[in-house]
Design a protein around this motif. Structure first.
Motif, PDB file in Angstrom:
ATOM      1  N   SER A 199      41.762  19.205  32.097  1.00 29.66           N
ATOM      2  CA  SER A 199      43.026  19.658  32.448  1.00 29.66           C
ATOM      3  C   SER A 199      43.455  18.900  33.365  1.00 29.66           C
ATOM      4  CB  SER A 199      43.283  21.461  33.052  1.00 29.66           C
ATOM      5  OG  SER A 199      42.384  21.097  34.211  1.00 29.66           O
ATOM      6  N   ILE A 200      44.770  18.704  33.767  1.00 26.68           N
ATOM      7  CA  ILE A 200      45.516  17.900  34.801  1.00 26.68           C
ATOM      8  C   ILE A 200      44.804  18.157  36.345  1.00 26.68           C
ATOM      9  CG2 ILE A 200      47.460  19.380  35.505  1.00 26.68           C
ATOM     10  CD1 ILE A 200      48.845  16.671  35.801  1.00 26.68           C
ATOM     11  N   ILE A 201      44.330  19.529  36.615  1.00 28.16           N
ATOM     12  CA  ILE A 201      43.834  19.838  37.845  1.00 28.16           C
ATOM     13  C   ILE A 201      42.322  19.197  37.794  1.00 28.16           C
ATOM     14  CG2 ILE A 201      42.908  21.768  39.048  1.00 28.16           C
ATOM     15  CD1 ILE A 201      45.709  23.277  38.129  1.00 28.16           C
ATOM     16  N   GLU A 202      41.471  19.535  36.817  1.00 31.80           N
ATOM     17  CA  GLU A 202      40.405  19.040  36.608  1.00 31.80           C
ATOM     18  C   GLU A 202      40.031  17.604  36.754  1.00 31.80           C
ATOM     19  OE1 GLU A 202      38.153  22.699  33.519  1.00 31.80           O
ATOM     20  OE2 GLU A 202      39.379  20.460  32.773  1.00 31.80           O
ATOM     21  N   LEU A 203      41.192  16.812  36.143  1.00 30.76           N
ATOM     22  CA  LEU A 203      41.230  15.228  36.066  1.00 30.76           C
ATOM     23  C   LEU A 203      41.415  14.763  37.568  1.00 30.76           C
ATOM     24  CD1 LEU A 203      40.706  12.778  34.947  1.00 30.76           C
ATOM     25  CD2 LEU A 203      43.223  12.688  34.300  1.00 30.76           C
ATOM     26  N   ALA A 204      42.490  15.471  38.002  1.00 25.61           N
ATOM     27  CA  ALA A 204      42.751  15.268  39.580  1.00 25.61           C
ATOM     28  C   ALA A 204      41.636  15.597  40.553  1.00 25.61           C
ATOM     29  CB  ALA A 204      43.940  16.038  40.167  1.00 25.61           C
ATOM     30  N   GLU A 205      41.156  16.591  40.356  1.00 27.13           N
ATOM     31  CA  GLU A 205      39.916  16.993  41.212  1.00 27.13           C
ATOM     32  C   GLU A 205      38.788  15.909  41.061  1.00 27.13           C
ATOM     33  OE1 GLU A 205      38.665  20.785  40.277  1.00 27.13           O
ATOM     34  OE2 GLU A 205      40.284  21.799  41.336  1.00 27.13           O
ATOM     35  N   ARG A 206      38.411  15.575  39.689  1.00 27.93           N
ATOM     36  CA  ARG A 206      37.333  14.543  39.813  1.00 27.93           C
ATOM     37  C   ARG A 206      37.796  13.389  40.431  1.00 27.93           C
ATOM     38  NH1 ARG A 206      33.674  12.904  35.768  1.00 27.93           N
ATOM     39  NH2 ARG A 206      33.069  14.923  35.119  1.00 27.93           N
ATOM     40  N   ALA A 207      38.845  12.803  40.505  1.00 26.32           N
ATOM     41  CA  ALA A 207      39.465  11.472  40.832  1.00 26.32           C
ATOM     42  C   ALA A 207      39.967  11.695  42.467  1.00 26.32           C
ATOM     43  CB  ALA A 207      40.663  10.821  40.188  1.00 26.32           C
ATOM     44  N   ALA A 208      39.850  12.751  42.870  1.00 25.49           N
ATOM     45  CA  ALA A 208      39.908  13.071  44.267  1.00 25.49           C
ATOM     46  C   ALA A 208      41.643  12.757  44.588  1.00 25.49           C
ATOM     47  CB  ALA A 208      39.176  12.224  45.428  1.00 25.49           C
ATOM     48  N   VAL A 209      42.558  13.062  43.840  1.00 26.30           N
ATOM     49  CA  VAL A 209      43.863  12.952  43.888  1.00 26.30           C
ATOM     50  C   VAL A 209      44.700  13.975  43.536  1.00 26.30           C
ATOM     51  CG1 VAL A 209      43.575  10.467  43.189  1.00 26.30           C
ATOM     52  CG2 VAL A 209      44.356  12.226  41.487  1.00 26.30           C
ATOM     53  N   SER A 210      45.730  14.235  43.691  1.00 24.24           N
ATOM     54  CA  SER A 210      46.807  15.044  43.510  1.00 24.24           C
ATOM     55  C   SER A 210      47.225  15.048  41.975  1.00 24.24           C
ATOM     56  CB  SER A 210      47.960  15.282  44.462  1.00 24.24           C
ATOM     57  OG  SER A 210      48.900  14.030  44.141  1.00 24.24           O
ATOM     58  N   PRO A 211      47.649  16.474  41.456  1.00 25.45           N
ATOM     59  CA  PRO A 211      48.154  16.290  40.123  1.00 25.45           C
ATOM     60  C   PRO A 211      49.303  15.306  39.961  1.00 25.45           C
ATOM     61  CG  PRO A 211      47.515  18.697  40.668  1.00 25.45           C
ATOM     62  CD  PRO A 211      47.310  17.805  41.825  1.00 25.45           C
ATOM     63  N   PRO A 212      50.436  15.467  40.891  1.00 23.31           N
ATOM     64  CA  PRO A 212      51.576  14.535  40.784  1.00 23.31           C
ATOM     65  C   PRO A 212      51.051  12.945  40.422  1.00 23.31           C
ATOM     66  CG  PRO A 212      52.050  16.179  42.188  1.00 23.31           C
ATOM     67  CD  PRO A 212      50.428  16.215  42.249  1.00 23.31           C
ATOM     68  N   THR A 213      49.927  12.834  41.311  1.00 23.69           N
ATOM     69  CA  THR A 213      49.420  11.394  41.154  1.00 23.69           C
ATOM     70  C   THR A 213      49.016  11.170  39.620  1.00 23.69           C
ATOM     71  OG1 THR A 213      48.714  11.420  43.466  1.00 23.69           O
ATOM     72  CG2 THR A 213      47.742   9.752  42.157  1.00 23.69           C
TER      73      THR A 213
END
Length: 287
Positions: free
Chosen positions: A36-50
């Motif tokens: 999901s967008i949240i899981e990908l953001a967490e793995r990359a240490a970025v925010s969902p808007p990024t």
């Protein structure tokens, strides 16, 4: 431009945070497809808007659009996304190429349908005209090689790699002629069209292709070659070695079938080569 082409084009321009997203996609494709967008953001240490901005940079309307386009790349084949040859050392590459060629020849010998080869040879020997059809990098070469092998035996033969010309030649052919088609994939729809037309006109057809393929199903005589290629996308296909070997087998048997004619034609050709190129009889018959 596909998603990975966009990614490669933009990678140097990405910010550090976007670069981490790109690395995840390139190094853990299965996770990226399912996350999901949240899981990908967490793995990359970025925010969902990024993540959303990253998707738009790649030409996607949204994260959902990005996921759909990312999933589609799986149909192309994962081996093209992260190609990893066993070794690029010259000695290793030479050994791999030669070993694969040897294996292709051994497997061809094991699976060769001798009865089908004999039927094909009988057709060619008795044909008034032989048409060799093949398209694409390998099959067009096979068609040309068929012409190269047969004309020197006194066989009337022409090769074509053009779909429209193949269809026209088929329409102009006669029942005493024979058509030989080559298709490594067996999925050449234009060749199938020519083969079906030949069947309607009562013209015998021979194909070198994969068992059970559309091309095989459309032909009278099938010289089947079913070889596995492996996953190294940088190594040229070794299956073409088997195709060329099969052409040589057929040509040799045709030569024995028209021995007197072949010997006369070969001698006339050699006479011209000795006279205008070689000066003696030690060189091969043609380049």
């Amino acid at each position: 431009m596909d998603l990975f082409s966009n990614l490669q084009a933009e990678k140097a321009k990405l910010s550090p945070s976007e670069g981490r997203i790109a690395d995840i996609i390139l190094n853990d494709f299965e996770f990226a497809v399912s996350a999901s967008i949240i899981e990908l953001a967490e793995r990359a240490a970025v925010s969902p808007p990024t993540v959303t901005r990253f998707c738009r940079r790649l030409g996607c309307d949204s994260f959902s659009d990005f996921k759909i386009r990312l999933a589609r790349t799986a149909y192309v084949g994962m081996r093209y996304l992260k190609p990893e040859p066993k070794s690029s050392n010259a000695g290793d590459v030479a050994q791999e190429i030669i070993t694969k060629a040897q294996n292709a020849l051994f497997l061809l010998h094991d699976q060769l349908n001798i009865a089908a080869v004999e039927r094909a040879v009988e057709r060619i020997v008795s044909a008034e005209m032989v048409y060799a059809f093949g398209s694409g990098g390998n099959s067009s070469m096979v068609a040309t090689e068929l012409q190269n092998r047969l004309f020197r035996l006194g066989i009337r033969v022409t090769a074509s790699a053009d779909h429209s010309m193949q269809l026209m030649l088929t329409a102009a052919a006669r029942p005493g002629d024979v058509i030989i088609g080559s298709s490594l994939s067996g999925r050449n729809a234009e060749l199938v069209r020519s083969l079906k037309l030949a069947s309607e006109l009562g013209i015998p057809t021979i194909v070198i292709t994969q068992t059970g393929s559309p091309v095989a199903e459309a032909a009278d005589t099938v010289l089947a070659i079913d070889l596995s290629e492996g996953v190294n996308i940088f190594r040229p296909t070794s299956t073409r070695i088997a195709y060329l070997a099969l052409v040589d087998i057929v040509a040799s048997l045709v030569a024995y079938g028209v021995q007197a004619q072949a010997a006369t034609t070969l001698r006339r050709i050699k006479e011209q080569l000795v006279k205008h190129r070689d000066g003696d009889d030690r060189q091969p018959l043609g380049d």
